[in-house]
Design an enzyme around this catalytic site. Structure first.
Site, mmCIF file in Angstrom:
data_model
loop_
_atom_site.group_PDB
_atom_site.id
_atom_site.type_symbol
_atom_site.label_atom_id
_atom_site.label_comp_id
_atom_site.label_asym_id
_atom_site.label_seq_id
_atom_site.Cartn_x
_atom_site.Cartn_y
_atom_site.Cartn_z
ATOM 1 N N GLU A 39 89.471 33.505 -29.729
ATOM 2 C CA GLU A 39 88.240 32.718 -29.565
ATOM 3 C C GLU A 39 88.474 31.365 -28.880
ATOM 4 O O GLU A 39 87.516 30.737 -28.432
ATOM 5 C CB GLU A 39 87.569 32.495 -30.918
ATOM 6 C CG GLU A 39 88.310 31.553 -31.848
ATOM 7 C CD GLU A 39 87.390 30.934 -32.886
ATOM 8 O OE1 GLU A 39 86.225 31.328 -32.980
ATOM 9 O OE2 GLU A 39 87.846 30.029 -33.604
ATOM 10 N N ASN A 67 83.738 31.981 -34.631
ATOM 11 C CA ASN A 67 82.516 31.295 -34.226
ATOM 12 C C ASN A 67 82.536 30.787 -32.793
ATOM 13 O O ASN A 67 81.479 30.584 -32.185
ATOM 14 C CB ASN A 67 82.219 30.129 -35.182
ATOM 15 C CG ASN A 67 83.408 29.208 -35.351
ATOM 16 O OD1 ASN A 67 84.518 29.634 -35.683
ATOM 17 N ND2 ASN A 67 83.207 27.921 -35.122
ATOM 18 N N HIS A 68 83.724 30.587 -32.204
ATOM 19 C CA HIS A 68 83.797 30.068 -30.830
ATOM 20 C C HIS A 68 83.755 31.159 -29.767
ATOM 21 O O HIS A 68 83.847 30.844 -28.573
ATOM 22 C CB HIS A 68 85.053 29.225 -30.644
ATOM 23 C CG HIS A 68 84.978 27.885 -31.296
ATOM 24 N ND1 HIS A 68 84.091 26.909 -30.898
ATOM 25 C CD2 HIS A 68 85.682 27.361 -32.343
ATOM 26 C CE1 HIS A 68 84.249 25.837 -31.657
ATOM 27 N NE2 HIS A 68 85.204 26.088 -32.546
ATOM 28 N N HIS A 176 91.278 30.389 -38.085
ATOM 29 C CA HIS A 176 90.258 29.349 -37.934
ATOM 30 C C HIS A 176 90.770 27.933 -38.132
ATOM 31 O O HIS A 176 90.434 27.048 -37.363
ATOM 32 C CB HIS A 176 89.051 29.569 -38.855
ATOM 33 C CG HIS A 176 87.996 28.526 -38.703
ATOM 34 N ND1 HIS A 176 87.272 28.352 -37.540
ATOM 35 C CD2 HIS A 176 87.536 27.575 -39.565
ATOM 36 C CE1 HIS A 176 86.413 27.355 -37.701
ATOM 37 N NE2 HIS A 176 86.551 26.861 -38.908
#
Length: 260
Positions: A39, A67-68, A176
């Site tokens: 990501e 999320n990215h 993360h």
């Protein structure tokens, strides 16, 4: 089956580490499968088609994310046509891409699930524990080897999830935070677990980014545009796990950290 999971690779330095170290690690640990969180692979934010193809050429078998993954808008143009590229499975229905899959390497089937935590993350996500239950029912009919990238902020949520799926998943690893944890264990029912693999990028940095802007953001509480730190030694972080193919239980887990 021998599995190498690599933590969030940060831009060009992270890709350089893969290019230089994957052949060496292939000789040292003899991995069968490489899974990489991508990501942050393109300029530190998101993934482009060019970088995706570069990673395939380097021998990456499955790419997970978080999320990215949406930071580069071109992702929408190729994520649906890229079966080995995963986004978190607990995004709402209708989100492009896929969150899990069954893959085959050297004649052996294995499942990979990408999930994202809810604590300090996007509250619109579905519950990752319940999402795992649903997907497990499907994947367990095809393979005993099930691997989970749990992309989450809170260590407590990661640990709770690891215990929740102990004996069902073969290997659960956190991503993360970009900071590796020293808690790699084989849990009581046979699941290999680590809270966070850590990042692969320049180590003297603000989790892969140039420190100046990050420090200013903390000092002034003003937004700053982050850029990938591309100067200095690169830290490679990965986890090697050996899984018994018939039972899906982990037999070995080892943290791998190298400077180049």
């Amino acid at each position: 089956m021998r599995i190498l999971a690599v933590g969030d690779i940060i831009g060009r330095p992270g890709r350089k580490a893969l290019r230089e170290l994957l052949p060496q690690l292939k000789k040292e640990v003899g991995y069968d499968v490489v899974i990489v969180n991508v990501e942050n692979a393109a300029g530190g934010f998101g993934l482009t088609k060019k970088v995706y193809e570069e990673l395939l050429e380097l021998g990456v078998d499955v790419m997970t994310s978080g999320n990215h993954i949406w930071d580069k808008k071109e992702i929408y143009q190729f994520i649906d046509e890229s079966p080995n590229l995963l986004r978190p499975a607990n995004y709402p229905e209708g989100v492009p891409g896929r969150g899990y899959g069954v893959f085959t390497k050297n004649g052996v089937k294995f499942g990979v699930i990408n999930l994202m935590g809810k604590v300090f993350m996007d509250c619109n996500l579905e519950n990752p524990f319940k999402t795992f239950d649903r997907i497990y029912e499907e994947l367990s009919k095809e393979t005993k080897i099930i691997i989970v990238d749990f992309h989450a902020e809170a260590t407590s949520e990661k640990w709770a999830f690891g215990i929740y799926v102990d004996g069902r998943a073969s290997f659960v690893y956190g991503t993360h935070t970009h900071v590796p944890t020293a808690d790699e264990f084989i849990l009581k029912k046979g699941t290999a677990y680590v809270s966070d693999v850590g990042m692969t990028g320049v180590w003297y940095s603000a989790i892969g980014m140039k420190p100046k802007e990050a420090i200013e953001r903390f000092l002034l509480s003003l937004p700053r545009r982050f850029e990938v730190e591309d100067k200095g030694e690169i830290m490679f972080n990965g986890i090697f796990v050996e899984v018994e193919e018939e039972s899906g239980r982990a037999k070995k887990i080892e943290r791998i950290q190298r400077l180049i």
